[in-house]
Enzyme design. Structure first.
Site: not given
Length: 388
Positions: A270, A272
């Protein structure tokens, strides 16, 4: 990847009421009352309007008006007080005396976002927020210094909500951090896999574990965050429900790990974004990335021309995302015979590998302004080149 556990948990910020903001200058203030609630405040959204004739100016102002009219949620004090910053006296003291950066993230203690915040800002004080909106508001209100929020995942794709919030709010992207996500199937002690009938987690986590959940035949139930799912089944001592969350969440909430690494692909990362009230000064001493958002008039090849300004200068695009222009999703047709809407209006989010300190990047955006109806630079920031 486990989150740091050597500190007491912090009660999340809550976002309860919606209100409209009226337009103000670029530095909107906020007053924190003695009882810890945010007083009425005003803010506006700064958009780079294009000065290319009356029609495009009108279009740019329409986009700005629509964005300004969108309701934005406000913070309020929940039933459990946050440590000290909610008081106006304490807030002023914190801003001058504290040595640890306060970083907002969405979720509860044990969330992947908390670990990402601690990776982005080592030794920070990670502050949980109930919703993505609340994290944006916390930074704007000076309750925290930064926010670290997910924007895309290698399996689940983009987090569209945060794309929309980037435009609604005035925060700047000052960095990025990539975090490897390893999902675990959690349950209360004594519960076996065959006892489970449903599984709770964030929608993205459920999507990332699609194959495993299909094989197990479990009903999926989406909640606000992964750690929150773990906390819920632990608090209610559920015997027929499991949660997809991190191993850190299992330790925090006293759950048993039934299975590890249940994501569909071992490379589950992921990305960010690190957000702040002020932009950083871009440099050329290391790899930089720039994020922009723009809109275009409808017409043949218009998007091709927009992307060509980067290709002509050998600037590599790493991301392109289109989002409907909210409150005005359809454009009236030029065909007056039926008068029905025909076109969708879109905003385009683009990331490209270059610093705004480079003349090449400045020339590309100057070229794009010639036919874009609206353009805004969201941030120019260092690329995360660390090993995941």
């Amino acid at each position: 990847m486990a989150a740091s556990l050597n500190r007491s948990p912090i009660t999340p910020f809550h976002s309860e009421n919606s209100r409209k903001f009226s337009q103000l200058g670029p530095r909107a203030g906020v007053n924190i009352s003695s009882n810890g609630t945010c007083s009425k405040r005003r803010c506006s959204i700064a958009l780079a309007c294009v000065d290319n004739g009356n029609d495009e100016n009108v279009k740019s102002r329409e986009v700005q008006k629509i964005l300004e009219d969108s309701p934005s949620e406000t913070l309020s004090k929940g039933s459990h007080s946050l440590p000290r910053p909610l008081s106006s006296t304490h807030l002023s003291n914190k801003l001058t005396d504290r040595s640890r950066l306060r970083v907002a993230y969405q979720g509860v203690h044990g969330a992947y976002s908390e670990s990402a915040a601690e990776k982005a800002y080592p030794n920070c004080q990670a502050v949980p927020c109930e919703q993505f909106d609340t994290a944006f508001e916390a930074v704007e209100s000076w309750l925290v210094d930064r926010a670290v929020l997910p924007i895309e995942n290698s399996l689940g794709g983009s987090i569209h909500r945060n794309y929309d919030l980037l435009l609604r709010h005035r925060l700047h992207i000052v960095g990025e951090v990539k975090f490897a996500v390893r999902h675990c199937l959690l349950a209360n002690h004594g519960v076996k896999v065959e006892d489970l009938k449903r599984v709770l987690s964030h929608a993205q986590a459920l999507a990332q574990c699609e194959n495993t959940l299909t094989k197990l035949g479990l009903v999926r139930e989406a909640v606000d965050d992964t750690a929150g799912a773990a906390k819920f089944i632990a608090f209610h001592k559920l015997k027929d429900s499991g949660a997809i969350a991190s191993s850190a969440a299992a330790r925090i909430y006293g759950l048993n790990i039934l299975a590890e690494d249940i994501q569909d692909n071992s490379y589950n990362v992921t990305r960010f974004l690190m957000l702040a009230r002020e932009p950083i000064i871009p440099g050329t001493d290391r790899p930089f990335k720039t994020s922009i958002v723009f809109s275009l008039e409808e017409g043949p090849g218009v998007l091709f021309k927009a992307l060509a300004v980067f290709a002509l200068r050998q600037i590599n695009l790493t991301k392109i995302e289109s989002r409907p222009l909210r409150n005005q999703p359809l454009r009236a047709s030029n065909d007056t015979s039926n008068g029905s809407p025909k076109y969708f209006d879109y905003l385009f989010y683009v990331d490209f590998e270059a610093s705004m300190a480079e003349q090449n990047s400045q020339n590309a955006l100057r070229h794009l302004k010639e036919f874009a109806t609206f353009l805004r630079v969201l941030g120019s920031y260092p690329v995360d080149t660390s090993m995941i």
